[in-house]
Design a protein around this motif. Structure first.
Motif, PDB file in Angstrom:
ATOM      1  N   ASP A 267       0.885  -1.342  -0.131  1.00  0.00           N
ATOM      2  CA  ASP A 267       0.082   0.033  -0.132  1.00  0.00           C
ATOM      3  C   ASP A 267       1.043   1.156   0.031  1.00  0.00           C
ATOM      4  O   ASP A 267       1.959   1.135   0.852  1.00  0.00           O
ATOM      5  N   LYS A 268       0.420   2.401  -0.657  1.00  0.00           N
ATOM      6  CA  LYS A 268       1.133   3.671  -0.920  1.00  0.00           C
ATOM      7  C   LYS A 268       0.471   4.610   0.355  1.00  0.00           C
ATOM      8  O   LYS A 268      -0.692   5.093  -0.132  1.00  0.00           O
ATOM      9  N   ASN A 269       1.082   4.690   1.172  1.00  0.00           N
ATOM     10  CA  ASN A 269       0.558   5.570   2.205  1.00  0.00           C
ATOM     11  C   ASN A 269       1.055   7.197   2.047  1.00  0.00           C
ATOM     12  O   ASN A 269       2.297   7.279   1.692  1.00  0.00           O
TER      13      ASN A 269
ATOM     14  N   ALA B  33      -3.640   3.561  -3.015  1.00  0.00           N
ATOM     15  CA  ALA B  33      -2.853   4.794  -2.414  1.00  0.00           C
ATOM     16  C   ALA B  33      -3.985   5.288  -1.368  1.00  0.00           C
ATOM     17  O   ALA B  33      -5.235   5.513  -1.845  1.00  0.00           O
TER      18      ALA B  33
ATOM     19  N   ASP C  86       6.879   8.001  10.299  1.00  0.00           N
ATOM     20  CA  ASP C  86       7.342   6.730   9.865  1.00  0.00           C
ATOM     21  C   ASP C  86       6.530   5.557  10.255  1.00  0.00           C
ATOM     22  O   ASP C  86       6.395   4.403  10.019  1.00  0.00           O
TER      23      ASP C  86
ATOM     24  N   HIS D   9       4.824   4.229   7.396  1.00  0.00           N
ATOM     25  CA  HIS D   9       5.552   3.954   6.212  1.00  0.00           C
ATOM     26  C   HIS D   9       5.235   4.636   5.043  1.00  0.00           C
ATOM     27  O   HIS D   9       4.698   3.880   3.890  1.00  0.00           O
TER      28      HIS D   9
ATOM     29  N   ALA E 224       4.983   6.557   1.444  1.00  0.00           N
ATOM     30  CA  ALA E 224       5.400   6.499  -0.050  1.00  0.00           C
ATOM     31  C   ALA E 224       5.625   7.955  -0.257  1.00  0.00           C
ATOM     32  O   ALA E 224       6.582   8.089  -1.336  1.00  0.00           O
ATOM     33  N   LEU E 225       4.873   8.892   0.329  1.00  0.00           N
ATOM     34  CA  LEU E 225       4.702  10.139  -0.061  1.00  0.00           C
ATOM     35  C   LEU E 225       4.639  10.781   1.148  1.00  0.00           C
ATOM     36  O   LEU E 225       3.792  10.549   1.675  1.00  0.00           O
TER      37      LEU E 225
ATOM     38  N   TYR F  14      13.562  11.523   3.953  1.00  0.00           N
ATOM     39  CA  TYR F  14      12.466  11.667   2.796  1.00  0.00           C
ATOM     40  C   TYR F  14      13.020  11.762   1.499  1.00  0.00           C
ATOM     41  O   TYR F  14      11.991  12.134   0.558  1.00  0.00           O
TER      42      TYR F  14
ATOM     43  N   ARG G  97      10.615  11.413  -1.717  1.00  0.00           N
ATOM     44  CA  ARG G  97       9.307  11.162  -1.312  1.00  0.00           C
ATOM     45  C   ARG G  97       8.742  12.457  -0.497  1.00  0.00           C
ATOM     46  O   ARG G  97       7.794  12.093   0.396  1.00  0.00           O
TER      47      ARG G  97
ATOM     48  N   ILE H 248       2.047   9.182  -6.993  1.00  0.00           N
ATOM     49  CA  ILE H 248       1.578   8.264  -6.187  1.00  0.00           C
ATOM     50  C   ILE H 248       1.120   6.930  -7.203  1.00  0.00           C
ATOM     51  O   ILE H 248       1.347   5.737  -6.942  1.00  0.00           O
TER      52      ILE H 248
END
Ligand code: GAR
Length: 192
Positions: A1-3, A33, A81, A84, A86-87, A105, A108, A190
């Motif tokens: 998953d892109k969080n 996302a 964090d 986790h 992604a952006l 970062y 991202r 994303i």
């Protein structure tokens, strides 16, 4: 998953525009996302209430309760964090970040700035644009580097400066454009 983790300090209207775009555009299904958390350095930031209404986890870390910028940023990083990301999206986050944070970062971390960079980095952009006699103003979405309001430009939008403009009137005109371009850039990044 892109969080996606969004950092705010105030009204959070850019954060709201991104949250709304993520829901309307079904980013969860289409990109895997979602906006995973909203973090503020002010517990009274109006945007936190909106995030909670959407059942988005929120956190507030008061920078004044930390001894140093480094200590604040370390706590901020720990909070971010947990999700986790992604952006990490700075949306009216009014604290200068340490090089260590920016490095952590790298690749991202994005920001929106209410001027046509490289014109008017820093504060009071609208007043400065009016005082300089600019015919056009606008906003810039950019990658964040250690140098304030620098980094690769990802999108810009332009608005006219009108005769008799006040900083507030110009700010509102620019903000409407911020709400257009920021969700699009976040989706582009994303989805990549
Ligand atoms: C926006 O205009 C944003 O570009 C600006 O603060 C406002 C936040 O509004 N950011 C900066 O000045 C960064 N130095 P919002 O909280 O409603 O999104």
């Amino acid at each position: 998953d892109k969080n996606i983790v969004i950092l705010i300090s105030g009204s959070g209207s850019n954060m709201a525009a991104i949250v709304n775009a993520s829901l309307k555009g079904r980013w969860a299904e289409r990109h895997g996302a979602r906006v995973a958390a909203v973090v503020s350095n002010r517990s009274d930031a109006a945007g936190l209430a909106m995030a909670r209404e959407h059942r988005i986890p929120t956190a507030a870390l008061d920078h004044k309760t930390f001894d140093s910028r480094e200590a604040f940023d370390a706590a901020l990083m720990a909070e971010i964090d947990r999700h986790h990301p992604a952006l990490v999206v700075l949306a009216g986050f009014m604290r200068i970040l340490t090089p260590g944070f920016v490095q952590h970062y790298a690749g991202r971390l994005v920001n929106i700035h209410p001027s046509l960079l490289p014109a008017f980095p820093g504060l009071h952009t609208h007043r400065r644009a009016i005082e300089a006699g600019c015919r056009f103003a606008g906003c810039t979405v950019h990658r964040v580097t250690a140098e304030l309001d620098h980094g690769e430009y990802l999108d810009q939008a332009v608005v006219p400066v009108l005769p008799g403009d006040t900083p507030e009137a110009l700010a509102a005109r620019v903000l409407a454009q911020e709400h257009q371009i920021y969700p699009k850039v976040v989706e582009r990044l994303i989805a990549a």
